[in-house]
Every structure is written in C-alpha cells, then in structure tokens.
Scaffold this motif. Sequence first.
Motif, PDB file in Angstrom:
ATOM      1  N   GLN A   3       0.826  -1.197   0.000  1.00  0.00           N
ATOM      2  CA  GLN A   3       0.000   0.000   0.000  1.00  0.00           C
ATOM      3  C   GLN A   3       0.872   1.263   0.000  1.00  0.00           C
ATOM      4  O   GLN A   3       2.055   1.210   0.349  1.00  0.00           O
ATOM      5  N   PRO A   4       0.295   2.414  -0.373  1.00  0.00           N
ATOM      6  CA  PRO A   4       1.060   3.665  -0.443  1.00  0.00           C
ATOM      7  C   PRO A   4       1.795   4.021   0.837  1.00  0.00           C
ATOM      8  O   PRO A   4       2.896   4.576   0.791  1.00  0.00           O
ATOM      9  N   ARG A   5       1.227   3.715   1.987  1.00  0.00           N
ATOM     10  CA  ARG A   5       1.888   4.062   3.244  1.00  0.00           C
ATOM     11  C   ARG A   5       3.247   3.387   3.362  1.00  0.00           C
ATOM     12  O   ARG A   5       4.181   3.937   3.958  1.00  0.00           O
ATOM     13  N   ALA A  24       5.860   5.061   0.638  1.00  0.00           N
ATOM     14  CA  ALA A  24       6.211   6.478   0.782  1.00  0.00           C
ATOM     15  C   ALA A  24       7.686   6.619   1.141  1.00  0.00           C
ATOM     16  O   ALA A  24       8.275   5.746   1.796  1.00  0.00           O
ATOM     17  N   SER A  66       9.243   5.735   4.760  1.00  0.00           N
ATOM     18  CA  SER A  66       8.347   4.849   5.503  1.00  0.00           C
ATOM     19  C   SER A  66       9.147   3.799   6.271  1.00  0.00           C
ATOM     20  O   SER A  66      10.319   3.536   5.975  1.00  0.00           O
ATOM     21  N   GLU A  72       3.589  11.321  -5.731  1.00  0.00           N
ATOM     22  CA  GLU A  72       3.346  11.778  -4.367  1.00  0.00           C
ATOM     23  C   GLU A  72       1.971  12.434  -4.230  1.00  0.00           C
ATOM     24  O   GLU A  72       1.575  13.268  -5.033  1.00  0.00           O
ATOM     25  N   ASN A 129      -0.893  10.937  -4.595  1.00  0.00           N
ATOM     26  CA  ASN A 129      -1.903  10.193  -5.351  1.00  0.00           C
ATOM     27  C   ASN A 129      -1.830   8.733  -4.939  1.00  0.00           C
ATOM     28  O   ASN A 129      -1.056   7.946  -5.487  1.00  0.00           O
ATOM     29  N   GLU A 130      -2.630   8.351  -3.939  1.00  0.00           N
ATOM     30  CA  GLU A 130      -2.518   7.009  -3.382  1.00  0.00           C
ATOM     31  C   GLU A 130      -2.839   5.916  -4.394  1.00  0.00           C
ATOM     32  O   GLU A 130      -2.190   4.869  -4.405  1.00  0.00           O
ATOM     33  N   ARG A 131      -3.828   6.155  -5.233  1.00  0.00           N
ATOM     34  CA  ARG A 131      -4.164   5.127  -6.226  1.00  0.00           C
ATOM     35  C   ARG A 131      -3.013   4.926  -7.209  1.00  0.00           C
ATOM     36  O   ARG A 131      -2.666   3.796  -7.569  1.00  0.00           O
ATOM     37  N   ILE A 136       0.171   5.469  -6.646  1.00  0.00           N
ATOM     38  CA  ILE A 136       1.279   4.803  -5.969  1.00  0.00           C
ATOM     39  C   ILE A 136       1.009   3.307  -5.854  1.00  0.00           C
ATOM     40  O   ILE A 136       1.904   2.484  -6.086  1.00  0.00           O
ATOM     41  N   PHE A 137      -0.228   2.939  -5.508  1.00  0.00           N
ATOM     42  CA  PHE A 137      -0.546   1.509  -5.425  1.00  0.00           C
ATOM     43  C   PHE A 137      -0.391   0.844  -6.787  1.00  0.00           C
ATOM     44  O   PHE A 137       0.176  -0.248  -6.895  1.00  0.00           O
TER      45      PHE A 137
END
Length: 231
Positions: free
Chosen positions: A99-101, A104, A107, A143, A145-147, A149-150
């Motif tokens: 996942q994006p978290r 990052a 992280s 950065e 944009n979570e979708r 990044i996934f």
Amino acid sequence: MDTISTSNTTAAITKESILAAYQYRHATKEFDSSRKISAEDFNFILETGRLSPSSFGFEPWKFVVLQSPEIREKLRPHAWGAQKQLPTASHFVLILARQPRDMAAGSDYTEAIIQDVQKLPSEVAEGKRKVYGAFLKTDFGLEGNERAIFEWGARQTYLPLGNMMTAAALIGIDSCPIEGFDKVKTEQILAAEGIMDPEHFGLACMVAFGYRTNEPRPKTRRTADQVVEWV
C-alpha cells in the motif's frame, strides 16, 4: 550454446529451448486436478519470483500460496476469471502489492529495506532516500496520489509474475495469470480470513499453476514487424 554459471554448477541452455518454452506456455483455463507440482519444482518457481527486480530494489510484493480448498471456494463467486482454475490448479498464488503508506519515502518499510536488507552505507542510503523522494514527487509525480502509488507497486508485481510463469514453462508446468476478480470483495475475504492486512497490502493479481488437461489452440501473436520499431 548459452551457459549459466554459478559457484556450484554450470547449466547449459539454448535459445531454442527458451523460445520453445514460450511457445509451450498458454493461459491454462482448467488443470488436471489429479496432478500435483512437486515441492522442489514449486519452490524453484517461487524463487524466480523472489529474485525478480523491482524499482529501487524495494520489492513491493508478497506471494500468498493459497492451497486451502475452503478459501479458494469462498473466492470463486468474486473471481470470474478463475472459475475453473481455483478448484483444479495444483498451486494458486495471490500476488499482493504494498500500500502507499509502505511505499512512501521514509516509511518504516522502505527504511527496513535500505537498512536491513540492502545494508547500505549511511552516505549511500541517504543519497538513495533523496533520489527516491524526488522520483515520487517529480519524476513520476506519484506523491499525494494514493491510487497511482498503489498501481505503480502493483505494476512491478508483474515482473515476478512473468518470471514465475516462464520458469514454470521451462520445466513443463502450466500457468494462468488472472485479473478477472472483484478487487474489493476479494480483498474483504482475504482480510476476514487473516490472509491479507489491508493496511499494508492490496491484491494485484492472481496466478494458477498446474498441468493442462487439454492441448491449446496454436499460439497467435502479431508479427515482429508489427510490434518492434527500430529508430
């Protein structure tokens, strides 16, 4: 003849044998459920996935070998592309993407890779952090944009997917990559079964392995002139 050398063995392969494996491989819709892949052969297939490359070497994947008939059956109503493969495949793999978290810059996950897996010297690690941060923010504009990044992480999972299917074909084992599933409902089942932590992973794709029951139609592809351009 081409050779692959290691410290212990030298294996001889040919270009012809590699192309023959690609000709042999096809998206097998139904497997011979009476035939099982040996532990040795399947560990070999998984190892080719583990050794696959990834952007920045961050390995944004996890391979879940789903052998439980009960859980496979729970997935069937939500996996229209795996109706015959789920009950008949010798081995069925869920390929998860981070996942994006986790992806990052800075992280806990990327730091663990840099420090504990890659074991980079401090000055090299710091340089990598800066380059990776710039890559996410500027180069690919991921950065925030979570979708995106996934999907970037999920896209990378197709490298081990392809390597595992090719490795399987080289030793006479069939496979089928699968994207035909309801992502939300499938992930809900995986989370409820304790198979996937949705805080850290999402389902990227599936792949079934086993032995074909029927011979496929001849392979069809566009010609090299249609897909390759030299400039």
